[in-house]
Design a protein around this motif. Structure first.
Motif, PDB file in Angstrom:
ATOM      1  N   GLU A  84     -20.551  -3.965  13.046  1.00  0.00           N
ATOM      2  CA  GLU A  84     -20.862  -4.276  11.641  1.00  0.00           C
ATOM      3  C   GLU A  84     -21.918  -3.340  11.098  1.00  0.00           C
ATOM      4  O   GLU A  84     -21.832  -2.854   9.941  1.00  0.00           O
ATOM      5  N   PHE A  85     -22.928  -3.049  11.909  1.00  0.00           N
ATOM      6  CA  PHE A  85     -23.982  -2.139  11.476  1.00  0.00           C
ATOM      7  C   PHE A  85     -23.426  -0.734  11.239  1.00  0.00           C
ATOM      8  O   PHE A  85     -23.761  -0.072  10.238  1.00  0.00           O
ATOM      9  N   LEU A 120     -20.442   3.277   5.305  1.00  0.00           N
ATOM     10  CA  LEU A 120     -20.068   3.121   3.893  1.00  0.00           C
ATOM     11  C   LEU A 120     -21.204   3.551   2.980  1.00  0.00           C
ATOM     12  O   LEU A 120     -20.973   4.160   1.930  1.00  0.00           O
ATOM     13  N   PHE A 121     -22.453   3.228   3.386  1.00  0.00           N
ATOM     14  CA  PHE A 121     -23.592   3.581   2.530  1.00  0.00           C
ATOM     15  C   PHE A 121     -23.831   5.086   2.535  1.00  0.00           C
ATOM     16  O   PHE A 121     -24.143   5.686   1.493  1.00  0.00           O
ATOM     17  N   GLU A 122     -23.684   5.730   3.684  1.00  0.00           N
ATOM     18  CA  GLU A 122     -23.994   7.149   3.773  1.00  0.00           C
ATOM     19  C   GLU A 122     -22.869   8.022   3.234  1.00  0.00           C
ATOM     20  O   GLU A 122     -23.127   9.070   2.648  1.00  0.00           O
ATOM     21  N   VAL A 150     -28.222  -2.187   4.723  1.00  0.00           N
ATOM     22  CA  VAL A 150     -28.093  -1.436   5.980  1.00  0.00           C
ATOM     23  C   VAL A 150     -29.193  -1.837   6.964  1.00  0.00           C
ATOM     24  O   VAL A 150     -28.957  -2.049   8.163  1.00  0.00           O
ATOM     25  N   GLU A 151     -30.414  -1.961   6.469  1.00  0.00           N
ATOM     26  CA  GLU A 151     -31.539  -2.318   7.341  1.00  0.00           C
ATOM     27  C   GLU A 151     -31.389  -3.753   7.882  1.00  0.00           C
ATOM     28  O   GLU A 151     -31.722  -4.021   9.047  1.00  0.00           O
ATOM     29  N   LYS A 152     -30.887  -4.649   7.026  1.00  0.00           N
ATOM     30  CA  LYS A 152     -30.692  -6.026   7.494  1.00  0.00           C
ATOM     31  C   LYS A 152     -29.613  -6.077   8.583  1.00  0.00           C
ATOM     32  O   LYS A 152     -29.758  -6.805   9.583  1.00  0.00           O
ATOM     33  N   ASN A 193     -30.161  -5.173  16.314  1.00  0.00           N
ATOM     34  CA  ASN A 193     -31.278  -5.066  17.257  1.00  0.00           C
ATOM     35  C   ASN A 193     -31.607  -6.418  17.904  1.00  0.00           C
ATOM     36  O   ASN A 193     -31.922  -6.496  19.100  1.00  0.00           O
ATOM     37  N   SER A 194     -31.516  -7.469  17.130  1.00  0.00           N
ATOM     38  CA  SER A 194     -31.763  -8.807  17.661  1.00  0.00           C
ATOM     39  C   SER A 194     -30.713  -9.180  18.701  1.00  0.00           C
ATOM     40  O   SER A 194     -31.039  -9.725  19.772  1.00  0.00           O
ATOM     41  N   ALA A 195     -29.440  -8.867  18.435  1.00  0.00           N
ATOM     42  CA  ALA A 195     -28.379  -9.144  19.397  1.00  0.00           C
ATOM     43  C   ALA A 195     -28.527  -8.289  20.644  1.00  0.00           C
ATOM     44  O   ALA A 195     -28.282  -8.747  21.778  1.00  0.00           O
ATOM     45  N   LEU A 196     -28.983  -7.017  20.453  1.00  0.00           N
ATOM     46  CA  LEU A 196     -29.198  -6.132  21.597  1.00  0.00           C
ATOM     47  C   LEU A 196     -30.333  -6.631  22.475  1.00  0.00           C
ATOM     48  O   LEU A 196     -30.222  -6.650  23.714  1.00  0.00           O
TER      49      LEU A 196
END
Length: 327
Positions: free
Chosen positions: A135-136, A142-144, A154-156, A162-165
């Motif tokens: 998803e990230f 798409l943003f870039e 994008v940051e969210k 990062n939390s899942a990692l």
């Protein structure tokens, strides 16, 4: 005078000649037959039990029970309790050790179940980490490339990834440590079982039993007495094998006893390889002539001053019972 002597000598009659021949003798003839004749060597000695075992307590405590026939001269069968020590403290220690063993057994079961559950949970967390990453990457791309979305989005999305990692890394570490934690728990369980065995052994030692069918030779024990480990309170004699040290003259020993040095292969210069010949034992005060069968066992010692060799004669209860079933 000479003439008179001659006349008198002529008047003497010469003695009758006696014939000297062999006279017959009456004799009795016996036929001699060669045979072996037993040689008896006599000696005196004191009968003693071969094994005399001092019985002592292995734990400390107060005597609460004594065998009713624990008196000098009594026969105590094998396995019967000679005396009993107060076991209250040792019972409590045993129960405490048993509880610790149960705790560690349950802890190992719990760890193994958690290991199984967390292993399954790790797969779910790793799947969530993969979805968050995908998803990230999709939102960032798409943003870039197409300028769709916002930097905040994008940051969210990156924060969620990062939390899942981090969660997946923590779960991997937890799962990897489970085998170590299980081995540590198993070591603790082994230690707890050792303490349980020690407590059980002390509890069992509160009852002191006769190690064999023995005769009480001496006893210094009273109910209520406090005993400590190593304190000898009873001496039991094993009368199944009796031994008699008998000193005999060294000349008789050298002449009639047989020493077979070949049995020792030349490894010893002592009175070795003594032939175990049968022996007859008599009680010096017994006028009935009753005897016991024994067997010569070994040479014990040699006394240079008295020139005597002390030998050991053994009497086995099995032999006595076969000869005298009613004794």
């Amino acid at each position: 005078g000479i003439l008179g002597m001659s006349m008198l000598a002529s008047l003497k009659t010469p003695p009758v000649e006696t014939k000297n021949g062999e006279r017959p003798l009456r004799v009795e003839v016996l036929q001699i037959t060669k045979e072996d004749s037993p040689i008896f060597i006599t000696g005196y000695g004191e009968v003693k039990a071969l094994n005399e075992v001092p019985i002592s307590s292995e734990v400390s405590g107060k005597i609460v029970q004594i065998h009713p026939r624990l008196e000098t001269g009594e026969m105590i069968p094998k396995g019967e309790t000679l005396f009993k020590i107060d076991s209250a403290n040792y019972t409590a220690s045993y129960e405490e050790a048993w509880g610790v063993v149960q705790q560690w057994q349950n802890a190992i079961i719990r760890l193994k179940k958690q290991y199984t559950l967390d292993t399954k949970r790790l797969k779910t967390i790793e799947r969530n980490r993969a979805l968050a990453k995908a998803e990230f990457e999709r939102i960032r791309k798409l943003f870039e490339t197409k300028n769709i979305g916002t930097r905040s989005g994008v940051e969210k999305s990156e924060q969620v990834y990062n939390s899942a990692l981090d969660q997946a890394d923590q779960m991997v570490q937890v799962v990897a440590l489970y085998p170590i934690r299980i081995r540590e728990a198993e070591c603790s369980l082994s230690s707890a079982r050792a303490r349980l065995a020690f407590a059980e052994s002390n509890l069992d030692r509160c009852k002191v039993r006769a190690p064999f069918n023995g005769r009480v030779k001496s006893v210094s024990l009273e109910k209520g007495q406090y005993v400590t480990p190593g304190q000898n309170v009873v001496i039991l004699a094993d009368d199944s094998v009796l031994e008699i040290p008998v000193p005999i003259d060294s000349r008789d020993a050298s002449k009639w006893l047989y020493f077979d040095g070949a049995k020792t292969n030349g490894k010893t210069a002592w009175f070795s390889g003594l032939e175990q010949v049968p022996c007859k034992i008599r009680w010096t005060e017994d006028n009935n002539g009753q005897t016991w069968d024994g067997r010569l066992h070994r040479a014990v010692q040699f006394d240079q001053q008295t020139r005597t060799l002390t030998v050991a004669v053994r009497v086995y209860a099995e032999t006595v019972m076969k000869k005298n079933p009613q004794s």
